[in-house]
Design an enzyme around this catalytic site. Structure first.
Site, mmCIF file in Angstrom:
data_model
loop_
_atom_site.group_PDB
_atom_site.id
_atom_site.type_symbol
_atom_site.label_atom_id
_atom_site.label_comp_id
_atom_site.label_asym_id
_atom_site.label_seq_id
_atom_site.Cartn_x
_atom_site.Cartn_y
_atom_site.Cartn_z
ATOM 1 N N GLY A 159 0.839 -1.189 0.000
ATOM 2 C CA GLY A 159 0.000 0.000 0.000
ATOM 3 C C GLY A 159 0.875 1.240 0.000
ATOM 4 O O GLY A 159 2.015 1.220 -0.464
ATOM 5 N N ILE A 161 2.416 2.811 2.418
ATOM 6 C CA ILE A 161 3.642 2.680 3.206
ATOM 7 C C ILE A 161 4.556 1.619 2.609
ATOM 8 O O ILE A 161 5.730 1.863 2.355
ATOM 9 C CB ILE A 161 3.302 2.357 4.674
ATOM 10 C CG1 ILE A 161 2.543 3.528 5.309
ATOM 11 C CG2 ILE A 161 4.578 2.064 5.461
ATOM 12 C CD1 ILE A 161 2.085 3.276 6.729
ATOM 13 N N SER A 180 1.208 -10.049 -0.839
ATOM 14 C CA SER A 180 0.032 -9.923 0.016
ATOM 15 C C SER A 180 -1.076 -10.668 -0.681
ATOM 16 O O SER A 180 -0.944 -11.064 -1.852
ATOM 17 C CB SER A 180 -0.358 -8.457 0.256
ATOM 18 O OG SER A 180 -0.829 -7.862 -0.932
ATOM 19 N N THR A 239 6.253 -2.342 11.623
ATOM 20 C CA THR A 239 5.783 -1.016 12.024
ATOM 21 C C THR A 239 4.294 -0.871 11.715
ATOM 22 O O THR A 239 3.780 0.238 11.661
ATOM 23 C CB THR A 239 6.567 0.099 11.295
ATOM 24 O OG1 THR A 239 6.453 -0.103 9.877
ATOM 25 C CG2 THR A 239 8.024 0.106 11.692
ATOM 26 N N ARG A 241 1.038 -3.390 12.748
ATOM 27 C CA ARG A 241 0.253 -3.695 13.936
ATOM 28 C C ARG A 241 0.819 -4.967 14.568
ATOM 29 O O ARG A 241 1.128 -5.934 13.872
ATOM 30 C CB ARG A 241 -1.232 -3.894 13.609
ATOM 31 C CG ARG A 241 -1.972 -2.619 13.257
ATOM 32 C CD ARG A 241 -2.067 -1.661 14.446
ATOM 33 N NE ARG A 241 -2.812 -0.450 14.148
ATOM 34 C CZ ARG A 241 -2.288 0.661 13.641
ATOM 35 N NH1 ARG A 241 -1.002 0.702 13.346
ATOM 36 N NH2 ARG A 241 -3.049 1.727 13.430
ATOM 37 N N GLU A 270 -0.335 -2.395 24.221
ATOM 38 C CA GLU A 270 0.375 -1.126 24.305
ATOM 39 C C GLU A 270 -0.274 -0.235 25.356
ATOM 40 O O GLU A 270 -1.504 -0.128 25.385
ATOM 41 C CB GLU A 270 0.371 -0.430 22.935
ATOM 42 C CG GLU A 270 1.081 -1.215 21.854
ATOM 43 C CD GLU A 270 1.056 -0.528 20.495
ATOM 44 O OE1 GLU A 270 0.522 0.600 20.409
ATOM 45 O OE2 GLU A 270 1.569 -1.101 19.520
ATOM 46 N N HIS A 289 5.887 2.450 19.656
ATOM 47 C CA HIS A 289 4.874 2.862 18.678
ATOM 48 C C HIS A 289 5.003 4.358 18.366
ATOM 49 O O HIS A 289 4.071 5.139 18.560
ATOM 50 C CB HIS A 289 3.458 2.555 19.164
ATOM 51 C CG HIS A 289 2.475 2.458 18.032
ATOM 52 N ND1 HIS A 289 1.275 1.807 18.133
ATOM 53 C CD2 HIS A 289 2.519 2.939 16.755
ATOM 54 C CE1 HIS A 289 0.611 1.875 16.990
ATOM 55 N NE2 HIS A 289 1.351 2.568 16.129
#
Length: 319
Positions: A159, A161, A180, A239, A241, A270, A289
């Site tokens: 995507g 990123i 993917s 980076t 989830r 978190e 995060h």
């Protein structure tokens, strides 16, 4: 308004860095509302409800404090949830709609996360934290780092990123491969990558970088089977989830030396518990995060939040 009691009350949650009130001009709301920023994080739902009970408007930062049905239904004064970023999976939108609570969002850019991804890749590959600590103790050159040029970068998800991470890999002179569930060869070619099977990506990559949205299809996508395919010299970077990678399986792979290392900015829970193994593994580079925690993006978040609240107070459509 005739009295101070009639002012709307705004809560800004999880302002860890104490910057929410300085990165935007909240004074434009002063005639209509009061603002309280909280710098600590509450995990217990009862404590969250007790804190937020007096507030009409709650500002949440990404997915730090979930606004669940159980919380929303216990806040009778709540009228508006102002969230940063264009989506927030931790807000129960149906519950908010049923209670007549409007949910608004800010603009977003993925540039800071792309930059941090490469900071983690390079920091892990070149042992930067360990070398810095060694230098501070008076030592000199304790390790040999890994090259990027000529190595293979495997990108899970292309995507916004993942595509940018792939292009930077090309700039480093890496071979870039990607996979993917819905990835096409044409999309891979657009960013200079080659589409391969999931198994081949894990077998061939020197760096595997995760850039998928968390969903039913991707939760637990990277586990013992995938980690067992990786080279002993390879590294995993996440980076995206935390739950996309099975924590227990990654801990086992790092503890046994099945892979050389990992770099993580996201976790199942978190903030990360104080006694979590990730805090002690020597071959893990971990950050709390902070992929989206940059001055530019924070400024955008809080300025847009103030504007969304201002528009709502004026009866205008908010973001």
């Amino acid at each position: 308004m005739s009295s101070k009691q009639e002012l709307f009350k705004i809560a800004v949650l999880d302002d860890y860095q104490h910057v929410a009130l300085s990165l935007a001009d909240w004074s434009v709301l002063a005639a209509r509302a009061t603002v309280t920023a909280f710098d600590d994080h509450l995990a217990d739902p009862d404590a969250i409800v007790e804190r937020l009970r007096p507030f009409d408007i709650v500002c949440v930062m990404r997915e730090r404090t979930p606004m669940t049905r159980g919380i929303i239904e216990r806040l009778p004064k709540l009228r508006l949830i102002a969230s940063t970023a264009i989506r927030n999976a931790s807000i129960d939108l149906k519950a908010a709609e049923e209670r007549g609570v409007l949910v608004v969002h800010t603009n977003y850019t993925s540039a800071p996360t792309i930059e941090l991804t490469w900071a983690l890749i390079l920091g892990s590959a070149r042992n930067l934290v360990a070398e810095n600590e060694s230098l501070r103790r008076g030592r000199w050159q304790q390790s040999v780092g890994d090259d990027m040029a000529g190595r293979t970068l495997g990108v899970l998800g292309l995507g916004n990123i993942g595509g940018a991470v792939a292009q930077i890999g090309n700039a480093f002179g890496m071979k870039v491969i990607a996979w993917s569930q819905n990835l096409t060869a044409e999309r891979a070619a657009e960013v200079g990558a080659t589409r391969v099977s999931k198994e081949d990506l894990f077998r061939e990559s020197d760096i595997v970088s995760v850039h998928l949205v968390l969903s039913g299809r991707t939760r637990g996508l990277v586990g013992a089977t995938e980690l067992a395919l990786m080279k002993p010299s390879a590294r995993l970077v996440n980076t995206s989830r935390g739950p996309i990678v099975v924590e227990a399986d990654l801990i086992a792979a790092l503890t046994t030396g099945r892979i050389a290392g990992a770099a993580l900015d996201v976790f199942d829970q978190e903030p990360l518990p104080l006694d979590h193994p990730f805090r002690a593994l020597p071959n893990l580079l971990a950050t709390p995060h902070i992929g989206y925690v940059s001055r530019g993006l924070y400024g955008r978040f809080y300025r847009d939040t103030v504007e969304n609240i201002r528009r709502w107070l004026n009866g205008q459509a908010a973001g």
